[in-house]
Enzyme design. Structure first.
Site, mmCIF file in Angstrom:
data_model
loop_
_atom_site.group_PDB
_atom_site.id
_atom_site.type_symbol
_atom_site.label_atom_id
_atom_site.label_comp_id
_atom_site.label_asym_id
_atom_site.label_seq_id
_atom_site.Cartn_x
_atom_site.Cartn_y
_atom_site.Cartn_z
ATOM 1 N N SER A 8 0.849 -1.198 0.000
ATOM 2 C CA SER A 8 0.000 0.000 0.000
ATOM 3 C C SER A 8 0.879 1.240 0.000
ATOM 4 O O SER A 8 1.673 1.454 0.918
ATOM 5 C CB SER A 8 -0.893 0.024 1.245
ATOM 6 O OG SER A 8 -1.372 1.350 1.447
ATOM 7 N N HIS A 33 -0.906 -1.809 -3.966
ATOM 8 C CA HIS A 33 -2.250 -1.584 -3.409
ATOM 9 C C HIS A 33 -2.541 -0.081 -3.353
ATOM 10 O O HIS A 33 -1.787 0.677 -2.750
ATOM 11 C CB HIS A 33 -2.285 -2.194 -2.009
ATOM 12 C CG HIS A 33 -3.587 -2.128 -1.280
ATOM 13 N ND1 HIS A 33 -4.555 -3.106 -1.372
ATOM 14 C CD2 HIS A 33 -4.070 -1.215 -0.400
ATOM 15 C CE1 HIS A 33 -5.582 -2.790 -0.583
ATOM 16 N NE2 HIS A 33 -5.308 -1.643 0.019
ATOM 17 N N ASP A 35 -5.090 2.802 -2.106
ATOM 18 C CA ASP A 35 -6.171 3.093 -1.165
ATOM 19 C C ASP A 35 -6.882 4.365 -1.585
ATOM 20 O O ASP A 35 -6.328 5.463 -1.471
ATOM 21 C CB ASP A 35 -5.595 3.255 0.248
ATOM 22 C CG ASP A 35 -5.197 1.916 0.829
ATOM 23 O OD1 ASP A 35 -6.068 1.022 0.879
ATOM 24 O OD2 ASP A 35 -4.026 1.750 1.211
ATOM 25 N N MET A 37 -9.748 7.009 -1.030
ATOM 26 C CA MET A 37 -10.578 7.509 0.087
ATOM 27 C C MET A 37 -11.205 8.841 -0.291
ATOM 28 O O MET A 37 -10.534 9.694 -0.877
ATOM 29 C CB MET A 37 -9.701 7.728 1.316
ATOM 30 C CG MET A 37 -8.914 6.500 1.718
ATOM 31 S SD MET A 37 -7.862 6.874 3.119
ATOM 32 C CE MET A 37 -7.206 5.230 3.432
ATOM 33 N N HIS A 66 -8.331 -0.483 -3.871
ATOM 34 C CA HIS A 66 -9.268 -0.654 -2.745
ATOM 35 C C HIS A 66 -10.097 0.621 -2.632
ATOM 36 O O HIS A 66 -9.591 1.653 -2.214
ATOM 37 C CB HIS A 66 -8.421 -0.925 -1.486
ATOM 38 C CG HIS A 66 -9.178 -0.979 -0.206
ATOM 39 N ND1 HIS A 66 -8.536 -0.948 1.022
ATOM 40 C CD2 HIS A 66 -10.510 -1.071 0.064
ATOM 41 C CE1 HIS A 66 -9.441 -1.010 1.972
ATOM 42 N NE2 HIS A 66 -10.641 -1.075 1.438
ATOM 43 N N MET A 68 -12.560 2.960 -1.000
ATOM 44 C CA MET A 68 -13.231 3.321 0.264
ATOM 45 C C MET A 68 -13.983 4.618 -0.011
ATOM 46 O O MET A 68 -13.622 5.686 0.484
ATOM 47 C CB MET A 68 -12.192 3.516 1.375
ATOM 48 C CG MET A 68 -11.557 2.209 1.835
ATOM 49 S SD MET A 68 -9.984 2.469 2.701
ATOM 50 C CE MET A 68 -8.884 2.503 1.289
ATOM 51 N N MET A 137 -10.605 -6.324 6.498
ATOM 52 C CA MET A 137 -9.901 -5.196 7.123
ATOM 53 C C MET A 137 -9.549 -5.575 8.559
ATOM 54 O O MET A 137 -10.415 -5.992 9.333
ATOM 55 C CB MET A 137 -10.775 -3.937 7.144
ATOM 56 C CG MET A 137 -11.036 -3.302 5.796
ATOM 57 S SD MET A 137 -9.567 -2.903 4.834
ATOM 58 C CE MET A 137 -8.677 -1.806 5.937
ATOM 59 N N PHE A 143 -6.689 5.295 7.538
ATOM 60 C CA PHE A 143 -5.314 5.735 7.788
ATOM 61 C C PHE A 143 -4.370 4.537 7.790
ATOM 62 O O PHE A 143 -4.750 3.443 8.210
ATOM 63 C CB PHE A 143 -5.224 6.449 9.141
ATOM 64 C CG PHE A 143 -6.161 7.618 9.237
ATOM 65 C CD1 PHE A 143 -5.801 8.864 8.736
ATOM 66 C CD2 PHE A 143 -7.432 7.455 9.765
ATOM 67 C CE1 PHE A 143 -6.680 9.933 8.779
ATOM 68 C CE2 PHE A 143 -8.336 8.516 9.811
ATOM 69 C CZ PHE A 143 -7.950 9.766 9.315
ATOM 70 N N ASP A 175 -5.801 -6.564 5.437
ATOM 71 C CA ASP A 175 -5.305 -5.191 5.254
ATOM 72 C C ASP A 175 -5.406 -4.411 6.563
ATOM 73 O O ASP A 175 -6.498 -4.229 7.102
ATOM 74 C CB ASP A 175 -6.168 -4.521 4.171
ATOM 75 C CG ASP A 175 -5.731 -3.105 3.814
ATOM 76 O OD1 ASP A 175 -4.740 -2.611 4.380
ATOM 77 O OD2 ASP A 175 -6.413 -2.501 2.960
ATOM 78 N N GLY A 197 1.561 -1.492 4.315
ATOM 79 C CA GLY A 197 1.827 -0.102 3.968
ATOM 80 C C GLY A 197 3.008 0.448 4.723
ATOM 81 O O GLY A 197 4.158 0.415 4.266
#
Ligand code: DX5
Ligand code: ZN
Length: 216
Positions: A8, A33, A35, A37, A66, A68, A137, A143, A175, A197
């Protein structure tokens, strides 16, 4: 199957993102990966399809996106065009989850379904036959750098047993808070893909050392 690391980039140094990604690739990560958001579904904002498309040019590794975000359907085509190979969506905010997964498949991508720590694993069973992977998750998303929630292990074990009993070709990804101590616990419970990450990108001993300890 081979255990895989999906790196990540959320906590990577974006001022030299390309060299960070190349260092991770050289150190042996399997996937990158991303993320995504939106400040609504999770209390943070990261980046969108434009940065994702730039990452696509920086690596030949598979890209694991991913989402979110509150309206995943609205952005699946954009992240597909940006070069994602795998796209995962959360079960929590979606009253029409079959349709959203169909949308990912129609874009020619592998679909994943994600559940938050507070969501029972049974919530994803209605779509288990449609996905290539389930992302469990192990922190509340938003975060990097949070601590692994050990309650996630029971969910991984339960899902792993269900997948085996039904002889399904579905991978389990985990994750949040994965490091050299928590990775073996998640692996023992049945996880096969490990999103990592901060342990990789903010490791004081560097990216190659981080990967060596994860692989050990
Ligand atoms: C959390 C993200 C994770 C996170 C992983 O919302 O989905 O991918 O960035 O970072 P670490 O490994 O630092 O927990
Ligand atoms: Zn993630």
């Amino acid at each position: 199957m081979k255990k895989m690391i999906s790196a990540s980039i959320l906590n990577a140094d974006f001022s030299c993102l390309e060299s960070q990604i190349q260092a991770a690739e050289k150190a042996g990560v399997d996937w990158i990966h991303l993320d995504i958001m939106d400040g609504h579904f999770v209390p943070n904002i990261s980046f969108g399809p434009q940065i994702a498309a730039m990452v696509r040019k920086m690596t030949s590794l598979p890209i694991d996106t991913h989402l979110m975000i509150s309206n995943p359907d609205q952005f699946i085509a954009a992240f597909s065009d940006a070069g994602a190979d795998y796209i995962s969506v959360h079960v929590e905010n979606n009253p029409h989850i079959h349709r959203t997964i169909q949308n990912i498949l129609k874009n020619g991508k592998h679909a994943g379904i994600v559940l938050n720590p507070g969501t029972p694993v049974q919530a994803i069973y209605p779509v288990l036959h449609m996905v290539s992977y389930v992302l469990i998750m192990s922190v509340n998303p938003g975060f990097g750098g949070q601590s692994f929630l050990p309650e996630s292990l029971d969910k991984i074990s339960e899902l792993s047993a269900k997948i085996k009993a039904e002889k399904r070709d579905v991978l389990i990804e985990v994750d949040g808070g994965i490091n050299a101590e928590t990775l073996p616990l998640a692996a023992k419970a049945g996880a096969e893909i490990f999103v990592v990450g901060s342990y990789i990108f903010t490791n004081p001993q560097g990216i190659p050392h981080a990967m060596q300890t994860l692989k050990a």
